[in-house]
Design a protein around this motif. Structure first.
Motif, PDB file in Angstrom:
ATOM      1  N   ARG A   1       0.508 -15.938  -3.749  1.00 13.66           N
ATOM      2  CA  ARG A   1       1.281 -14.278  -3.425  1.00 13.66           C
ATOM      3  C   ARG A   1       0.878 -14.061  -2.003  1.00 13.66           C
ATOM      4  NH1 ARG A   1       4.357 -11.651  -6.519  1.00 13.66           N
ATOM      5  NH2 ARG A   1       4.464 -12.207  -8.919  1.00 13.66           N
ATOM      6  N   ASN A   2       1.647 -13.513  -1.173  1.00 11.28           N
ATOM      7  CA  ASN A   2       1.536 -13.184   0.220  1.00 11.28           C
ATOM      8  C   ASN A   2       0.971 -11.860   0.272  1.00 11.28           C
ATOM      9  OD1 ASN A   2       3.595 -11.569   0.104  1.00 11.28           O
ATOM     10  ND2 ASN A   2       4.932 -13.151   1.334  1.00 11.28           N
ATOM     11  N   ALA A   3       0.611 -11.414   1.295  1.00 11.92           N
ATOM     12  CA  ALA A   3       0.096  -9.957   1.522  1.00 11.92           C
ATOM     13  C   ALA A   3       1.149  -8.870   0.953  1.00 11.92           C
ATOM     14  CB  ALA A   3      -0.330  -9.684   2.990  1.00 11.92           C
ATOM     15  N   GLN A   4       2.489  -9.065   0.934  1.00 11.77           N
ATOM     16  CA  GLN A   4       3.502  -8.356   0.428  1.00 11.77           C
ATOM     17  C   GLN A   4       3.639  -8.557  -1.033  1.00 11.77           C
ATOM     18  OE1 GLN A   4       4.084 -10.239   3.280  1.00 11.77           O
ATOM     19  NE2 GLN A   4       3.288  -8.467   4.352  1.00 11.77           N
ATOM     20  N   GLY A   5       2.806  -9.221  -1.681  1.00 12.69           N
ATOM     21  CA  GLY A   5       2.831  -9.663  -3.102  1.00 12.69           C
ATOM     22  C   GLY A   5       4.139 -10.417  -3.563  1.00 12.69           C
ATOM     23  N   GLU A   6       4.516 -11.153  -2.590  1.00 14.16           N
ATOM     24  CA  GLU A   6       5.839 -12.039  -3.001  1.00 14.16           C
ATOM     25  C   GLU A   6       5.118 -13.449  -3.290  1.00 14.16           C
ATOM     26  OE1 GLU A   6       8.904  -9.840   0.110  1.00 14.16           O
ATOM     27  OE2 GLU A   6       7.554 -11.534   0.699  1.00 14.16           O
ATOM     28  N   LEU A   7       5.806 -14.162  -4.277  1.00 18.76           N
ATOM     29  CA  LEU A   7       5.432 -15.554  -4.523  1.00 18.76           C
ATOM     30  C   LEU A   7       5.871 -16.377  -3.026  1.00 18.76           C
ATOM     31  CD1 LEU A   7       6.543 -15.849  -8.103  1.00 18.76           C
ATOM     32  CD2 LEU A   7       4.111 -16.055  -7.223  1.00 18.76           C
ATOM     33  N   GLU A   8       4.984 -17.351  -2.893  1.00 17.77           N
ATOM     34  CA  GLU A   8       5.452 -18.133  -1.785  1.00 17.77           C
ATOM     35  C   GLU A   8       4.889 -19.621  -1.955  1.00 17.77           C
ATOM     36  OE1 GLU A   8       3.951 -16.598   1.847  1.00 17.77           O
ATOM     37  OE2 GLU A   8       1.655 -16.806   1.258  1.00 17.77           O
ATOM     38  N   GLY A   9       5.127 -20.613  -1.169  1.00 19.90           N
ATOM     39  CA  GLY A   9       4.466 -21.969  -1.503  1.00 19.90           C
ATOM     40  C   GLY A   9       5.503 -22.988  -1.605  1.00 19.90           C
ATOM     41  N   PHE A  10       5.090 -24.190  -1.605  1.00 17.25           N
ATOM     42  CA  PHE A  10       5.814 -25.426  -1.558  1.00 17.25           C
ATOM     43  C   PHE A  10       6.786 -25.130  -2.968  1.00 17.25           C
ATOM     44  CE2 PHE A  10       6.641 -29.889  -3.259  1.00 17.25           C
ATOM     45  CZ  PHE A  10       7.363 -30.489  -2.113  1.00 17.25           C
ATOM     46  N   ASP A  11       6.236 -25.014  -4.179  1.00 15.08           N
ATOM     47  CA  ASP A  11       6.883 -25.008  -5.588  1.00 15.08           C
ATOM     48  C   ASP A  11       7.932 -23.889  -5.414  1.00 15.08           C
ATOM     49  OD1 ASP A  11       5.948 -27.258  -6.382  1.00 15.08           O
ATOM     50  OD2 ASP A  11       4.024 -26.397  -7.564  1.00 15.08           O
TER      51      ASP A  11
END
Length: 260
Positions: free
Chosen positions: A39-49
């Motif tokens: 999760r990024n600073a905004q609480g959103e899911l991120e990443g390759f998958d």
């Protein structure tokens, strides 16, 4: 199709909720494993998958959502129908295929030991005897370490969160961690706290334990979903999307898999 759906609804053959669910796909994910998912600073899911999952949803015309879980609870959550597919860097292994099915392999990442660069460790039982190695609970790295290292005098400690492994390694409670190389690079070695640490030796090898590559985990009776996802996976492999994501998240790492 829409006219037929309306007709079925009118006839009471299935509910509006079921109709809305057509084309939806709920991914199960463990969100504390960068660069695969976090999760990024905004609480959103991120990443390759996460990006891969979105690309496959677009290719397969799915409306996708994510359900979070600890890694070791992903398979039980899938079988309990809390979500429809595991999208969390899960390797396809014989042991896992006893309880669930998988899509075709999508990509593959080698597993490597991370430790202090000057500690004189080696990624084998002899080089780790008397040491304490941290692993992610429920992972193939845990299975490998417990099979090959633990019976030969190596302490293997399991954690529900890979970040806890890094914290205990920094605190001196662990001598190293066996981890997928991309996760170790992005989640630890590239960060300030990774200074003085490095990959130790070559990648460990055991195809039976470490598997044939990473795919989406599915329930065994979801043959239609497997067929649809395999087709969508083929599209993102062939149109260059997978290679672009690999260059972004795993520069210098060959993620190719052998075709089944």
């Amino acid at each position: 199709m829409k006219k037929l759906t309306i007709l079925w609804l009118a006839l009471g053959l299935f509910t509006a909720t079921q109709a809305a669910a057509q084309g939806s796909l709920r991914y199960g994910v463990e969100s504390q494993y960068p660069p695969f998912e976090s999760r990024n600073a905004q609480g959103e899911l991120e990443g390759f998958d996460i990006e891969l999952g979105k690309a496959i949803c677009q290719a397969g015309h799915f409306s996708c959502s994510w359900v979070e879980s600890s890694f070791d609870a992903l398979i039980p959550g899938l079988t309990a129908k809390k979500f429809d597919a595991i999208n969390s860097a899960m390797n396809i292994t014989e042991a896992r295929m006893k309880s669930i099915a998988f899509t075709q392999p999508i990509y593959r990442i080698p597993s490597m030991l991370v430790g202090k660069a000057d500690a004189g460790l080696q990624p084998d039982a002899a080089g780790l005897k008397g040491k304490n190695i941290g692993v992610l609970q429920g992972s193939i790295q845990e299975t490998y370490a417990k099979r090959h290292w633990e019976p030969n005098g190596v302490t293997v400690t399991s954690y529900q969160d890979q970040n806890q492994v890094y914290n205990d390694m920094l605190a001196g409670r662990l001598d190293g961690t066996l981890v997928m190389s991309a996760a170790g690079q992005s989640g630890f070695l590239n960060k300030p706290q990774g200074k003085g640490y490095a990959f130790i030796g070559k990648a460990v090898e055991d195809d039976k334990i470490l598997g044939s590559g990473i795919g989406f985990g599915l329930r065994k009776d979801d043959a239609q979903l497997k067929s649809e996802l395999d087709a969508a996976i083929g599209k993102v492999q062939q149109d260059g999307t997978l290679q672009k994501l690999a260059a972004k998240y795993f520069p210098g790492i060959d993620i190719s898999v052998s075709k089944p």
